[in-house]
Design a protein around this motif. Structure first.
Motif: not given
Length: 107
Positions: A84-107
């Motif tokens: 993170e924050p490198e871009p991701m290039h998804h295939l057409p059927i996206v089944v999961y994406v982690r929340c990486e919003d700056a305001w969210v504390d994931r620790t």
């Protein structure tokens, strides 16, 4: 979107429900035109520990087993390390994406 794609997305999301580990950023898929081959792309923050890789392998096995009438002949797995924050290039059927919003504390 076709019925096959909706069905594959639902099967994958159910299989992945208990197999997502913290380093997984996203998972996307594609289904070839014959409906017999799946591309399974995983983006991670770094190298997955063996147990985390095994958890995803279990999910792939569950997807293969749950797909109707044994139609899937092959699932090609692709693991891409892109911190993170490198871009991701998804295939057409996206089944999961982690929340990486700056305001969210994931620790």
């Amino acid at each position: 979107m076709t019925t096959e794609i909706f069905q594959l997305r639902a099967i994958a999301q159910i299989a992945l429900a208990t197999h997502i580990t913290p380093r997984v950023r996203s998972i996307s898929m594609s289904l070839d035109s014959s409906g017999h081959e799946i591309e399974f792309r995983v983006y991670t923050d770094g190298r997955l520990p063996e147990s985390a890789a095994e958890a995803l392998s279990c999910a792939v096995t569950e997807i293969h087993a749950a797909y109707p009438s044994g139609q899937i002949l092959r699932i090609n797995e692709e693991f891409i390390i892109a911190p993170e924050p490198e871009p991701m290039h998804h295939l057409p059927i996206v089944v999961y994406v982690r929340c990486e919003d700056a305001w969210v504390d994931r620790t």
